[in-house]
Enzyme design. Structure first.
Site, PDB file in Angstrom:
ATOM      1  N   ASP A  10       2.934  17.275  -7.514  1.00 36.00           N
ATOM      2  CA  ASP A  10       2.711  15.832  -7.323  1.00 36.00           C
ATOM      3  C   ASP A  10       1.298  15.502  -7.819  1.00 36.00           C
ATOM      4  OD1 ASP A  10       3.110  13.165  -6.477  1.00 36.00           O
ATOM      5  OD2 ASP A  10       2.229  13.560  -4.519  1.00 36.00           O
ATOM      6  N   GLY A  43      -0.056   6.099 -10.638  1.00 35.72           N
ATOM      7  CA  GLY A  43       0.583   4.789 -10.723  1.00 35.72           C
ATOM      8  C   GLY A  43      -0.027   3.824 -11.724  1.00 35.72           C
ATOM      9  N   CYS A  74       7.399  13.767  -7.514  1.00 35.51           N
ATOM     10  CA  CYS A  74       6.626  12.575  -7.853  1.00 35.51           C
ATOM     11  C   CYS A  74       7.492  11.687  -8.739  1.00 35.51           C
ATOM     12  CB  CYS A  74       5.358  12.992  -8.599  1.00 35.51           C
ATOM     13  SG  CYS A  74       4.361  11.609  -9.158  1.00 35.51           S
ATOM     14  N   CYS A 189       8.141   6.481  -3.821  1.00 34.72           N
ATOM     15  CA  CYS A 189       6.908   7.214  -4.084  1.00 34.72           C
ATOM     16  C   CYS A 189       6.801   8.218  -2.952  1.00 34.72           C
ATOM     17  CB  CYS A 189       5.706   6.276  -4.092  1.00 34.72           C
ATOM     18  SG  CYS A 189       4.112   7.137  -4.095  1.00 34.72           S
TER      19      CYS A 189
HETATM   20  N1  DGL Z   1       3.528  10.420  -5.270  1.00 31.94           N
HETATM   21  C1  DGL Z   1       3.717   9.789  -6.510  1.00 31.94           C
HETATM   22  C2  DGL Z   1       5.132   9.207  -6.659  1.00 31.94           C
HETATM   23  O1  DGL Z   1       6.047   9.679  -6.105  1.00 31.94           O
HETATM   24  C3  DGL Z   1       2.686   8.879  -7.095  1.00 31.94           C
HETATM   25  C4  DGL Z   1       1.429   8.456  -6.448  1.00 31.94           C
HETATM   26  C5  DGL Z   1       0.373   8.116  -7.506  1.00 31.94           C
HETATM   27  O2  DGL Z   1      -0.218   9.052  -8.030  1.00 31.94           O
HETATM   28  O3  DGL Z   1       0.164   6.934  -7.814  1.00 31.94           O
HETATM   29  O4  DGL Z   1       5.365   8.296  -7.354  1.00 31.94           O
END
Ligand code: DGL
Length: 262
Positions: A10, A43, A74, A189
């Protein structure tokens, strides 16, 4: 006898929500948790540079750890680079994470569903295709939150949460349309399940907050063969941070998850 680990990836600590489910279903396996915290948050990245970053990172990770399989925990990474990863590393099994639009479409009673994700995931062609394929007859609202992933990181490290700020981020998920109200919010997310109780407390009306972690773990279990000669892992689970310097709170958090930071 030691076996190849399962690698969980992630941008930050969100993948831990998937790791904890994967551990339940694969208790005999060792895990390597990788957080690309030097690139966090994903993001807000433009697509091409982020894709190049992820592919370069995996070239090194696969060489170093030779994993049995990789769980890309992720949405922001997998909806962008999943197909490229599979094409670039055909010898590696990848389990992906994509917005749970299909299960939401199957479960909704009101026909009004929201997808709460990073701005990157909301922009993806992959996400639009999931809606066209599985939820064409429903009202699906895409809500891109620029701040929630950071808020989840801070919260899980023990910092106080600002209710009003969270309320503002989730407010667009609650829609009344043709006399029907949102009844499912997809947590698209992997950071967001850490905030699920806060979301429940602040929601203007009760909804089902759909967390795909268990489904991802089930898929991983199907892909990763059980080790018949082991009931518990042969080695220790480790965590790697691409910054090389996670802070104290993060190291404590990793300890709590049974991960040694290398
Ligand atoms: N945990 C990530 C996802 O599932 C993204 C979080 C990020 O880095 O903005 O989208």
């Amino acid at each position: 006898m030691s076996h190849s680990p399962v690698l969980v990836f992630d941008s930050g600590i969100g993948g831990l929500t998937v790791l904890r489910e994967a551990r339940v279903l694969m208790p005999e396996r060792n895990f390597v948790y990788v957080a690309d915290d030097a690139g966090f948050p994903y993001g807000g990245w433009e697509e091409e540079p982020l894709k190049a970053r992820i592919l370069a990172l995996f070239t090194r990770l696969l060489e170093t750890h030779d994993p049995e399989a990789v769980i890309v925990a992720c949405n922001t990474a997998f909806t962008l680079a999943g197909a490229d990863l599979r094409a670039a590393f055909p010898g590696t099994r990848f389990i992906g994470t994509v917005p749970a639009i299909k299960p939401a479409a199957e479960r909704t009673r009101s026909g009004v569903v929201s997808v709460l994700a990073t701005p990157g995931t909301i922009r993806r062609a992959y996400t639009r295709e999931l809606i066209e394929t599985y939820a064409g007859s429903h009202h699906v609202h895409l809500v891109g939150s620029p701040h929630l992933a950071r808020m989840a990181e801070a919260y899980i490290r023990g910092e106080p949460i600002d209710d009003e700020a969270v309320r503002a981020e989730i407010a667009p998920c609650f829609v009344e349309q043709d006399g029907c109200r949102t009844d499912i919010v997809v947590l698209a997310c992997t950071h967001y399940p850490f905030l699920a109780n806060v979301f429940r407390r602040l929601a203007p009306w009760p909804v089902d907050w759909l967390d795909p972690a268990e489904a991802i773990a089930r898929q991983a279990r199907r892909v990763v063969p059980p080790l018949m000669d082991a009931v518990e892992p042969a080695g220790e689970d480790i965590a790697i941070f691409t910054s090389g310097q996670p802070d104290f709170a993060t190291r404590r958090l990793m300890q709590g998850f049974g991960l040694r930071v290398t």
